[in-house]
Design a protein around this motif. Structure first.
Motif, PDB file in Angstrom:
ATOM      1  N   GLY A 104       0.823  -1.201   0.000  1.00 49.51           N
ATOM      2  CA  GLY A 104       0.000   0.000   0.000  1.00 49.51           C
ATOM      3  C   GLY A 104       0.857   1.251   0.000  1.00 49.51           C
ATOM      4  N   SER A 105       0.201   2.383  -0.067  1.00 51.25           N
ATOM      5  CA  SER A 105       0.924   3.659  -0.126  1.00 51.25           C
ATOM      6  C   SER A 105       1.166   4.218   1.274  1.00 51.25           C
ATOM      7  N   GLY A 106       1.974   5.256   1.337  1.00 57.09           N
ATOM      8  CA  GLY A 106       2.230   5.931   2.596  1.00 57.09           C
ATOM      9  C   GLY A 106       3.688   5.868   3.008  1.00 57.09           C
ATOM     10  N   THR A 107       3.968   6.470   4.145  1.00 58.84           N
ATOM     11  CA  THR A 107       5.333   6.518   4.658  1.00 58.84           C
ATOM     12  C   THR A 107       5.522   5.518   5.790  1.00 58.84           C
ATOM     13  N   CYS A 108       4.761   4.448   5.761  1.00 61.90           N
ATOM     14  CA  CYS A 108       4.804   3.416   6.799  1.00 61.90           C
ATOM     15  C   CYS A 108       6.056   2.560   6.642  1.00 61.90           C
ATOM     16  N   ALA A 109       6.248   1.664   7.585  1.00 60.60           N
ATOM     17  CA  ALA A 109       7.346   0.692   7.488  1.00 60.60           C
ATOM     18  C   ALA A 109       7.180  -0.117   6.207  1.00 60.60           C
ATOM     19  N   ASP A 110       8.280  -0.703   5.740  1.00 58.38           N
ATOM     20  CA  ASP A 110       8.254  -1.461   4.482  1.00 58.38           C
ATOM     21  C   ASP A 110       8.102  -2.963   4.671  1.00 58.38           C
ATOM     22  N   THR A 111       8.605  -3.515   5.782  1.00 60.14           N
ATOM     23  CA  THR A 111       8.532  -4.962   6.006  1.00 60.14           C
ATOM     24  C   THR A 111       8.078  -5.257   7.423  1.00 60.14           C
ATOM     25  N   LEU A 112       7.577  -6.475   7.617  1.00 62.61           N
ATOM     26  CA  LEU A 112       7.077  -6.930   8.914  1.00 62.61           C
ATOM     27  C   LEU A 112       7.565  -8.361   9.128  1.00 62.61           C
ATOM     28  N   ILE A 113       7.964  -8.671  10.364  1.00 62.12           N
ATOM     29  CA  ILE A 113       8.280 -10.041  10.764  1.00 62.12           C
ATOM     30  C   ILE A 113       7.498 -10.331  12.043  1.00 62.12           C
ATOM     31  N   VAL A 114       6.766 -11.452  12.042  1.00 59.68           N
ATOM     32  CA  VAL A 114       6.016 -11.908  13.215  1.00 59.68           C
ATOM     33  C   VAL A 114       6.581 -13.269  13.606  1.00 59.68           C
ATOM     34  N   VAL A 115       6.942 -13.440  14.881  1.00 56.68           N
ATOM     35  CA  VAL A 115       7.426 -14.723  15.385  1.00 56.68           C
ATOM     36  C   VAL A 115       6.642 -15.080  16.648  1.00 56.68           C
ATOM     37  N   PRO A 121      -5.725 -21.904  23.965  1.00 55.73           N
ATOM     38  CA  PRO A 121      -6.377 -22.294  22.729  1.00 55.73           C
ATOM     39  C   PRO A 121      -5.554 -21.859  21.520  1.00 55.73           C
ATOM     40  N   PRO A 122      -5.861 -22.420  20.328  1.00 50.32           N
ATOM     41  CA  PRO A 122      -5.003 -22.245  19.144  1.00 50.32           C
ATOM     42  C   PRO A 122      -4.585 -20.793  18.881  1.00 50.32           C
ATOM     43  N   SER A 123      -3.311 -20.535  19.182  1.00 53.27           N
ATOM     44  CA  SER A 123      -2.742 -19.195  19.012  1.00 53.27           C
ATOM     45  C   SER A 123      -1.232 -19.294  19.188  1.00 53.27           C
ATOM     46  N   TRP A 124      -0.557 -18.210  18.912  1.00 49.77           N
ATOM     47  CA  TRP A 124       0.886 -18.115  19.124  1.00 49.77           C
ATOM     48  C   TRP A 124       1.156 -16.848  19.931  1.00 49.77           C
ATOM     49  N   ARG A 125       2.087 -16.904  20.863  1.00 50.62           N
ATOM     50  CA  ARG A 125       2.514 -15.714  21.600  1.00 50.62           C
ATOM     51  C   ARG A 125       3.947 -15.431  21.200  1.00 50.62           C
ATOM     52  N   GLY A 126       4.257 -14.169  21.065  1.00 46.63           N
ATOM     53  CA  GLY A 126       5.609 -13.827  20.665  1.00 46.63           C
ATOM     54  C   GLY A 126       5.774 -12.352  20.441  1.00 46.63           C
ATOM     55  N   THR A 127       6.579 -12.012  19.435  1.00 46.35           N
ATOM     56  CA  THR A 127       6.875 -10.616  19.142  1.00 46.35           C
ATOM     57  C   THR A 127       6.812 -10.369  17.645  1.00 46.35           C
ATOM     58  N   TYR A 128       6.753  -9.082  17.298  1.00 49.22           N
ATOM     59  CA  TYR A 128       6.829  -8.692  15.891  1.00 49.22           C
ATOM     60  C   TYR A 128       7.547  -7.368  15.797  1.00 49.22           C
ATOM     61  N   HIS A 139       2.888  -9.778  21.064  1.00 47.11           N
ATOM     62  CA  HIS A 139       1.600 -10.063  20.427  1.00 47.11           C
ATOM     63  C   HIS A 139       1.081 -11.419  20.857  1.00 47.11           C
ATOM     64  N   THR A 140      -0.201 -11.621  20.633  1.00 52.23           N
ATOM     65  CA  THR A 140      -0.833 -12.927  20.595  1.00 52.23           C
ATOM     66  C   THR A 140      -1.512 -13.001  19.237  1.00 52.23           C
ATOM     67  N   THR A 141      -1.184 -14.029  18.466  1.00 51.32           N
ATOM     68  CA  THR A 141      -1.794 -14.214  17.151  1.00 51.32           C
ATOM     69  C   THR A 141      -2.791 -15.355  17.251  1.00 51.32           C
ATOM     70  N   LEU A 142      -4.054 -15.044  17.027  1.00 51.25           N
ATOM     71  CA  LEU A 142      -5.116 -16.031  17.111  1.00 51.25           C
ATOM     72  C   LEU A 142      -5.267 -16.774  15.793  1.00 51.25           C
ATOM     73  N   PHE A 143      -5.459 -18.091  15.865  1.00 47.76           N
ATOM     74  CA  PHE A 143      -5.819 -18.885  14.694  1.00 47.76           C
ATOM     75  C   PHE A 143      -7.338 -18.830  14.604  1.00 47.76           C
ATOM     76  N   ARG A 144      -7.854 -18.130  13.590  1.00 47.38           N
ATOM     77  CA  ARG A 144      -9.306 -17.940  13.448  1.00 47.38           C
ATOM     78  C   ARG A 144      -9.978 -19.051  12.653  1.00 47.38           C
ATOM     79  N   GLY A 145      -9.184 -19.869  11.957  1.00 43.83           N
ATOM     80  CA  GLY A 145      -9.755 -21.012  11.249  1.00 43.83           C
ATOM     81  C   GLY A 145      -9.173 -21.152   9.857  1.00 43.83           C
ATOM     82  N   PHE A 146      -9.473 -22.321   9.264  1.00 38.74           N
ATOM     83  CA  PHE A 146      -9.066 -22.572   7.884  1.00 38.74           C
ATOM     84  C   PHE A 146     -10.063 -21.906   6.949  1.00 38.74           C
TER      85      PHE A 146
END
Length: 150
Positions: A104-115, A121-128, A139-146
């Motif tokens: 997308g456009s803007g002056t935002c960051a260019d890349t993201l890494i989530v670990v 329940p189905p999720s991951w805890r970590g950092t980004y 962060h906590t990343t929730l698995f919302r489903g297939f």
């Protein structure tokens, strides 16, 4: 050796008694015909990264033929500066690693890494983090489903 003197294991070695099947259980003419390379399959899953201040909705494309699942693409559609972002790769299993780049456009960051590491329940805890960093924000990343995110 005649048929009366063959043991059951000997008779199973003869080509006339051999039956071959493909990966779906269908009869195959030869062993080689049944031994096919698995077809590349891509499925989708919906994830949500939460850190209290921001929520990113991420639809990932992944290959279910191996574990951990290989993330092959996807889109971050909302909650992040400069959306949409393109998911460029990663893995999803007992650990999560996801990389993305801003399209997308803007002056935002260019890349993201989530670990993260898996939890129930189905999720991951970590950092980004952004622009090469992976540990700037918890962060906590929730698995919302297939399937596609709704």
């Amino acid at each position: 050796m005649n048929d009366k003197n063959q043991t059951p294991s000997d008779s199973s070695k003869t080509k006339s008694n051999a039956r071959f099947f493909d990966a779906s259980g269908n009869p195959a003419e030869t062993l080689d015909a049944g031994d096919t390379t698995p077809q590349a399959t891509t499925l989708q899953a919906c994830l949500e990264v939460h850190n209290g201040a921001a929520t990113f909705v991420i639809q990932v494309d992944f290959t279910p033929n191996t574990y951990p699942f290989s993330i092959t693409g996807g889109t971050i559609t909302s909650g992040i500066c400069g959306a949409p972002w393109t998911v460029t790769g990663g893995v999803m299993g007992s650990d999560l690693r996801l990389s993305a780049k801003r399209t997308g456009s803007g002056t935002c960051a260019d890349t993201l890494i989530v670990v993260g590491e898996y939890q129930n329940p189905p999720s991951w805890r970590g950092t980004y983090g952004f622009n090469g960093a992976a540990s700037s924000f918890r962060h906590t990343t929730l698995f919302r489903g297939f399937g596609a995110c709704r």
